[in-house]
Design a protein around this motif. Structure first.
Motif, mmCIF file in Angstrom:
data_model
loop_
_atom_site.group_PDB
_atom_site.id
_atom_site.type_symbol
_atom_site.label_atom_id
_atom_site.label_comp_id
_atom_site.label_asym_id
_atom_site.label_seq_id
_atom_site.Cartn_x
_atom_site.Cartn_y
_atom_site.Cartn_z
ATOM 1 N N GLY A 247 1.299 -1.640 0.084
ATOM 2 C CA GLY A 247 -0.064 0.119 0.394
ATOM 3 C C GLY A 247 0.671 1.180 0.608
ATOM 4 N N GLN A 248 1.841 1.305 -0.322
ATOM 5 C CA GLN A 248 2.545 2.682 -0.433
ATOM 6 C C GLN A 248 3.862 2.191 -1.485
ATOM 7 O OE1 GLN A 248 4.049 4.361 3.558
ATOM 8 N NE2 GLN A 248 3.680 2.131 4.551
ATOM 9 N N SER A 249 4.186 3.406 -1.840
ATOM 10 C CA SER A 249 5.316 3.860 -2.655
ATOM 11 C C SER A 249 6.493 4.416 -2.031
ATOM 12 C CB SER A 249 4.736 4.288 -4.012
ATOM 13 O OG SER A 249 4.148 3.947 -4.355
ATOM 14 N N VAL A 250 8.078 3.890 -2.449
ATOM 15 C CA VAL A 250 8.980 4.502 -2.120
ATOM 16 C C VAL A 250 10.365 3.806 -3.747
ATOM 17 C CG1 VAL A 250 8.823 3.795 0.045
ATOM 18 C CG2 VAL A 250 10.236 1.993 -1.291
ATOM 19 N N TYR A 251 11.202 5.371 -3.604
ATOM 20 C CA TYR A 251 11.804 5.556 -4.864
ATOM 21 C C TYR A 251 12.700 5.597 -3.552
ATOM 22 C CZ TYR A 251 7.908 7.529 -6.543
ATOM 23 O OH TYR A 251 6.165 7.701 -7.435
ATOM 24 N N THR A 252 14.458 5.295 -4.897
ATOM 25 C CA THR A 252 15.454 4.798 -4.745
ATOM 26 C C THR A 252 16.230 4.298 -6.212
ATOM 27 O OG1 THR A 252 17.359 3.131 -3.363
ATOM 28 C CG2 THR A 252 15.406 2.432 -4.976
ATOM 29 N N LEU A 253 17.625 4.286 -6.105
ATOM 30 C CA LEU A 253 18.301 4.107 -7.206
ATOM 31 C C LEU A 253 19.055 2.438 -7.305
ATOM 32 C CD1 LEU A 253 20.043 7.451 -7.139
ATOM 33 C CD2 LEU A 253 18.192 6.941 -8.321
ATOM 34 N N ARG A 254 19.674 2.371 -9.149
ATOM 35 C CA ARG A 254 20.079 0.986 -8.700
ATOM 36 C C ARG A 254 20.766 1.437 -9.998
ATOM 37 N NH1 ARG A 254 16.128 -3.799 -10.345
ATOM 38 N NH2 ARG A 254 16.009 -2.378 -12.341
ATOM 39 N N THR A 255 22.000 0.240 -9.955
ATOM 40 C CA THR A 255 22.849 -0.001 -10.946
ATOM 41 C C THR A 255 23.434 -1.612 -11.111
ATOM 42 O OG1 THR A 255 24.756 0.855 -13.117
ATOM 43 C CG2 THR A 255 24.521 0.708 -10.374
ATOM 44 N N TYR A 256 23.786 -1.825 -12.479
ATOM 45 C CA TYR A 256 24.507 -3.024 -12.412
ATOM 46 C C TYR A 256 26.121 -3.126 -12.611
ATOM 47 C CZ TYR A 256 19.690 -5.300 -12.311
ATOM 48 O OH TYR A 256 18.676 -5.487 -12.061
#
Length: 412
Positions: A247-256
């Motif tokens: 029921g919630q949304s969060v934001y982050t970053l990712r790479t490989y």
């Protein structure tokens, strides 16, 4: 100046428009050369491209036959004798370019006329034209382009060029008229001219069709390209990620890096934010995280400092866990397997990056859950296994996997 070795050109002289071939300056054996299609006496010009082509197909006794690129030119299509708009030189109309302001078009067109006029004069030994250009140094600045006339004295110098041309151009054109010989139609084989006309038409149509196909292919490639790929994120290879879960949304970053996931975080904790704006502000003020060591990270920071970095999540990097557990409890047909596959990808990435065995431990302790996921996600490991009700234990195991992920979030 063009980089092609031999060009078809259209020349406007006193008697009308004529066509010939021009070889701008080239180097051979340490010397510079230039040439036009001509014989021992003069430059040869024709009343149409088809007459020019007919001539080329009946004789090789001309000044361009020894040009190092002649055979390459001859190997081109039958429309090789048709000038483009840029290969039209209005010699007799040069004063008209000077009647207006020194715009890009006026200056560039006049420069091109000067260039080919000097070349004609040098090749044909038109002494009066050579003297004209040698006696007026002000004409040399035309080749510098319109920017040369943009300064305080620009209009004054442009007017100076106009006065020189208006006083002398009639004699210049007359001298150039005398330097060419028009090959009359009656000197050519009528059947060859007719055949050349048909060949040019066919070649022109074929080239137009080819160009249209090329434009269509380019348009299709452009349409297929994802604008995200050319964004700062796409160039850096670091992606904003959205996770919608419970029921919630969060934001982050990712790479490989070398195929291994790296999140915005440290020591197994994924730094998460309630909005893209919060995320964007935070990365400008903090550099103590695993992504700071990525080679392209500074590129993103530079873009952000310039106020040009907008945090946008590509659909491929948006993960929704919402409803999966409830659908698992309903039965296999209720589950969106694409949604589940993406969600499981994020679970695995987070566990791999954190170096945390809790996900593997949970699955090892629940072998039927492993079989269930393999079946739902199309893995060969599920060979022979078919899930059956009740599915409550599978839904509970999935919820526990979600909870493991949430525990890695800095804020939720």
């Amino acid at each position: 100046m063009t980089t092609r070795a031999i060009l078809p050109v259209k020349l406007s002289l006193t008697a009308g428009d004529f066509y010939t071939l021009w070889a701008p300056t080239w180097r051979e054996k340490g010397s510079e050369w230039q040439a036009f299609l001509g014989d021992d006496q003069s430059v040869l010009v024709f009343r149409s491209p088809e007459e020019l082509l007919a001539y080329l197909e009946t004789t090789n006794a001309h000044d361009l036959a020894d040009h190092p690129k002649w055979q390459q030119f001859q190997a081109q299509g039958d429309d090789r004798v048709v000038p483009t708009e840029k290969q039209y030189y209005d010699i007799v109309g040069a004063p008209e370019f000077l009647a207006g302001r020194p715009s890009h078009d006026n200056v560039s067109n006049l420069s091109r006329v000067f260039q080919i006029s000097r070349s004609l004069a040098d090749v044909a030994s038109a002494e009066q034209v050579q003297i004209f250009f040698a006696s007026h140094s002000i004409l040399g600045n035309v080749s510098r382009g319109a920017d040369h006339y943009a300064g305080d004295n620009g209009m004054s110098e442009w007017s100076g060029v106009g006065r020189v041309v208006l006083s002398n151009w009639e004699s210049v054109v007359h001298s150039l008229d005398e330097s060419v010989r028009v090959v009359e139609t009656n000197e050519l084989d009528a059947e060859r001219v007719s055949a050349a006309s048909a060949a040019i038409t066919a070649a022109t149509e074929a080239r137009a069709a080819e160009d249209e196909r090329a434009r269509a292919d380019e348009a299709a490639r452009a349409a297929a390209e994802d604008p995200y790929d050319s964004s700062a994120w796409g160039r850096a290879g670091i992606d904003p990620v959205k996770v919608s879960i419970q029921g919630q949304s969060v934001y982050t970053l990712r790479t490989y890096l070398r195929g291994a996931p790296v999140f915005l975080g440290k020591y197994g904790e994924i730094f998460t934010f309630p909005s893209t704006k919060h995320l964007g502000r935070w990365i400008l003020e903090n550099d103590d995280h695993d992504l700071a060591g990525v080679s392209t990270w500074q590129d993103l920071i530079n873009t952000a400092n310039a106020g040009e970095l907008k945090v946008e999540v590509h659909p491929d990097n948006s993960y929704s866990f919402n409803g999966i557990a409830a659908d698992i409890a309903k039965g296999t047909d209720a589950v969106d397997t694409k949604q589940m596959a993406k969600a499981y990808e994020l679970l695995a990435d987070a566990a791999d990056w954190a170096g945390d065995d809790s996900l593997n431990s949970l699955l090892l302790a629940n072998p039927r859950m492993q079989d269930y996921l393999a079946y739902m996600l199309g893995s060969t490991r599920a060979a022979g296994y078919v899930p059956s009700a009740p599915f409550t234990d599978k839904a509970e195991a999935w919820t526990e996997m979600e909870n493991q992920l949430i525990k890695r979030f800095s804020k939720f």
